[in-house]
Design a protein around this motif. Structure first.
Motif, PDB file in Angstrom:
ATOM      1  N   HIS A 169      -2.689   4.900  -3.989  1.00  0.00           N
ATOM      2  CA  HIS A 169      -3.110   3.624  -4.577  1.00  0.00           C
ATOM      3  C   HIS A 169      -4.618   3.369  -4.463  1.00  0.00           C
ATOM      4  O   HIS A 169      -5.059   2.232  -4.615  1.00  0.00           O
ATOM      5  CB  HIS A 169      -2.346   2.482  -3.910  1.00  0.00           C
TER       6      HIS A 169
ATOM      7  N   TRP B 102     -10.470  -2.471   1.304  1.00  0.00           N
ATOM      8  CA  TRP B 102      -9.068  -2.100   1.131  1.00  0.00           C
ATOM      9  C   TRP B 102      -8.539  -1.604   2.464  1.00  0.00           C
ATOM     10  O   TRP B 102      -9.148  -0.720   3.093  1.00  0.00           O
ATOM     11  CB  TRP B 102      -8.927  -1.001   0.067  1.00  0.00           C
TER      12      TRP B 102
ATOM     13  N   VAL C 184      -5.013  -0.353   4.731  1.00  0.00           N
ATOM     14  CA  VAL C 184      -3.613   0.031   4.807  1.00  0.00           C
ATOM     15  C   VAL C 184      -3.153  -0.150   6.246  1.00  0.00           C
ATOM     16  O   VAL C 184      -3.902   0.121   7.188  1.00  0.00           O
ATOM     17  CB  VAL C 184      -3.379   1.487   4.338  1.00  0.00           C
TER      18      VAL C 184
ATOM     19  N   ARG D 257       3.353  -3.056   7.995  1.00  0.00           N
ATOM     20  CA  ARG D 257       3.591  -4.415   7.503  1.00  0.00           C
ATOM     21  C   ARG D 257       3.633  -5.440   8.641  1.00  0.00           C
ATOM     22  O   ARG D 257       3.144  -6.570   8.494  1.00  0.00           O
ATOM     23  CB  ARG D 257       4.904  -4.467   6.729  1.00  0.00           C
TER      24      ARG D 257
ATOM     25  N   HIS E 129      -2.985  -9.520   6.815  1.00  0.00           N
ATOM     26  CA  HIS E 129      -3.336 -10.487   5.773  1.00  0.00           C
ATOM     27  C   HIS E 129      -3.847 -11.791   6.375  1.00  0.00           C
ATOM     28  O   HIS E 129      -4.727 -12.438   5.795  1.00  0.00           O
ATOM     29  CB  HIS E 129      -2.119 -10.760   4.872  1.00  0.00           C
TER      30      HIS E 129
ATOM     31  N   CYS F 207      -7.222 -12.675   0.265  1.00  0.00           N
ATOM     32  CA  CYS F 207      -6.519 -11.414   0.500  1.00  0.00           C
ATOM     33  C   CYS F 207      -5.389 -11.304  -0.501  1.00  0.00           C
ATOM     34  O   CYS F 207      -4.687 -12.292  -0.765  1.00  0.00           O
ATOM     35  CB  CYS F 207      -5.961 -11.363   1.926  1.00  0.00           C
ATOM     36  N   GLU F 208      -5.210 -10.128  -1.079  1.00  0.00           N
ATOM     37  CA  GLU F 208      -4.086  -9.917  -1.986  1.00  0.00           C
ATOM     38  C   GLU F 208      -3.437  -8.570  -1.686  1.00  0.00           C
ATOM     39  O   GLU F 208      -4.074  -7.653  -1.162  1.00  0.00           O
ATOM     40  CB  GLU F 208      -4.521  -9.972  -3.440  1.00  0.00           C
ATOM     41  N   VAL F 209      -2.165  -8.465  -2.009  1.00  0.00           N
ATOM     42  CA  VAL F 209      -1.414  -7.235  -1.802  1.00  0.00           C
ATOM     43  C   VAL F 209      -1.621  -6.317  -2.998  1.00  0.00           C
ATOM     44  O   VAL F 209      -1.372  -6.699  -4.144  1.00  0.00           O
ATOM     45  CB  VAL F 209       0.080  -7.516  -1.604  1.00  0.00           C
TER      46      VAL F 209
ATOM     47  N   SER G 238       2.972  -2.135  -1.623  1.00  0.00           N
ATOM     48  CA  SER G 238       3.718  -2.182  -0.373  1.00  0.00           C
ATOM     49  C   SER G 238       4.993  -1.367  -0.500  1.00  0.00           C
ATOM     50  O   SER G 238       5.480  -1.100  -1.611  1.00  0.00           O
ATOM     51  CB  SER G 238       4.060  -3.632   0.007  1.00  0.00           C
TER      52      SER G 238
ATOM     53  N   VAL H  32       1.714  -1.680   3.948  1.00  0.00           N
ATOM     54  CA  VAL H  32       1.160  -2.561   2.933  1.00  0.00           C
ATOM     55  C   VAL H  32      -0.314  -2.223   2.761  1.00  0.00           C
ATOM     56  O   VAL H  32      -1.003  -1.871   3.722  1.00  0.00           O
ATOM     57  CB  VAL H  32       1.350  -4.047   3.333  1.00  0.00           C
TER      58      VAL H  32
ATOM     59  N   LEU I 181      -3.804  -3.896   1.433  1.00  0.00           N
ATOM     60  CA  LEU I 181      -4.393  -5.218   1.186  1.00  0.00           C
ATOM     61  C   LEU I 181      -5.809  -5.077   0.661  1.00  0.00           C
ATOM     62  O   LEU I 181      -6.526  -4.138   1.033  1.00  0.00           O
ATOM     63  CB  LEU I 181      -4.391  -6.048   2.477  1.00  0.00           C
ATOM     64  N   ARG I 182      -6.203  -6.017  -0.163  1.00  0.00           N
ATOM     65  CA  ARG I 182      -7.553  -6.051  -0.745  1.00  0.00           C
ATOM     66  C   ARG I 182      -8.197  -7.406  -0.483  1.00  0.00           C
ATOM     67  O   ARG I 182      -7.606  -8.446  -0.763  1.00  0.00           O
ATOM     68  CB  ARG I 182      -7.449  -5.794  -2.248  1.00  0.00           C
TER      69      ARG I 182
END
Length: 385
Positions: free
Chosen positions: A234, A348, A350, A353, A358, A368-370, A373, A378, A380-381
């Protein structure tokens, strides 16, 4: 900051970097046990004292006052090295009172006292014992220390196979000592590290089949770990000439993937482990396109990287500090990334979870956004606004 009291003196010690939120001491029962043993069974009058794996400089600081100019520290940790410098300074000593070496440096030619703080990584212990064995002689005092949960049959087997006959002490406050008698007749074989392997054919992000180089002590020495595999699936694309940092780079596979998919990206690999940065550099040289360039830095996160100079930070933060579980390192990495990123730049991350990164990212970045996952991990950005 806390005070360590020994018969040699009283020392104010702290971990590095100093943080008022850090409630962990710069030593533990294993360090105290070894120091008591050395005070009760005195060290040889003179000679080179090598301390391997001292986590925050407690052993070296205590010994430097007692044996000025004779103590050598060998560590894989930049943070441990800086902690040692700071703790020496608090006692009125400077780094000239000891010799500070890393795991990448050539060890002393003769070792009269070898003290080993058992590391979490059995591979790192194996590598260091192999490297030091030629300098050990029949009269060398060899002692190790660690918490009971850190010393296993495999730990003792390494001392026995590489240095000589080995026994352990009784446990005191959940710590043990290791006593080894050097056997000069043992064959002095080279270290089996680093370990090299080819990434599997189904590895994502153009790294399939590329060679990975792992020096001793690096996570997942013989395979692509599942968290990194998920991250590689990703990663952002179309980075052009962006300034990209592989923060906490380990063996450098994530940064290598960026170099292969976006050859115009300007890459910086950084880690606090000397072994990790050496691994990342060799992985990059082996797998990147001919003529590809990157920077490699051992340090405290992004400290020293100019503010606002980075477009993208990629990070798989650790959640252990030796045996302690803590998110302090991750918080420092996130804060350092925010400072280094330009406006609009992205971090970014990783992670497992359950770690709840977050929450910390929203506190540091305000957003923060996913990205992706699965049941375990997960991605996160967070954006620097």
């Amino acid at each position: 900051m806390n005070r360590l009291t020994t018969s040699w003196g009283d020392y104010a010690l702290a971990r590095f970097p100093e943080d008022p939120r850090d409630r962990l001491r710069a030593w533990d029962a294993a360090d105290e046990y070894l120091l008591r043993h050395l005070q009760e069974a005195p060290l040889p009058g003179r000679g080179t004292v090598v301390v391997v794996g001292d986590r925050w400089g407690a052993l070296v600081t205590s010994l430097a006052r007692h044996r000025p100019g004779q103590v050598v520290q060998i560590t894989d940790s930049y943070l441990a090295r800086e902690a040692t410098r700071a703790n020496l300074a608090r006692t009125g000593l400077d780094e000239k009172s000891v010799r500070l070496l890393t795991t990448r440096d050539t060890p002393p030619e003769r070792v009269d006292v070898l003290l080993v703080r058992v590391p979490k990584s059995l591979a790192l212990l194996e590598d260091q014992l192999h490297r030091l064995a030629p300098a050990v002689h029949a009269g060398t005092l060899v002692a190790g220390t660690g918490m009971v949960k850190e010393i296993h049959t495999s730990t003792l087997a390494l001392f026995e196979r590489i240095i000589g006959p080995t026994r352990t002490s009784l446990a005191v406050r959940k710590a043990r000592l290791i006593h080894t008698t050097p056997d000069p007749a043992l064959p002095r074989t080279p270290s089996p590290w680093p370990h090299r392997y080819a990434l599997p054919g189904d590895a994502p992000a153009a790294v399939a089949g590329r060679t990975v180089v792992n020096h001793a002590g690096i996570f997942c020495a013989d395979r692509l770990d599942i968290g990194t595999r998920f991250f590689l699936q990703h990663l952002p694309r179309g980075l052009g000439g962006s300034r990209v940092v592989d923060l906490g780079c380990g063996n450098g596979v994530v940064g290598l993937a960026v170099a292969l998919t976006d050859p115009g990206a300007q890459l910086l690999f950084t880690d606090e482990s000397y072994q990790a940065v050496a691994s990342a550099e060799e992985t990059f040289r082996a797998g990147a396109a001919p003529g590809a360039e990157a920077e490699f830095l051992v340090g405290d996160g992004l400290t020293g990287v100019p503010a606002g100079s980075v477009d993208l930070v990629l990070n798989n933060p650790p959640f252990h500090s030796h045996q302690a579980t803590t998110d302090l390192t991750a918080r420092r990495m996130f804060s350092g990334a925010r400072r280094a990123l330009r406006s609009g730049g992205e971090l970014w991350v990783v992670g497992n979870r359950h770690l709840g990164y977050h929450v910390t990212l929203r506190r540091v970045f305000g957003n923060c956004e996913v990205v992706a996952s699965d049941p375990k991990f997960v991605i996160l950005r967070a954006v620097r606004t």
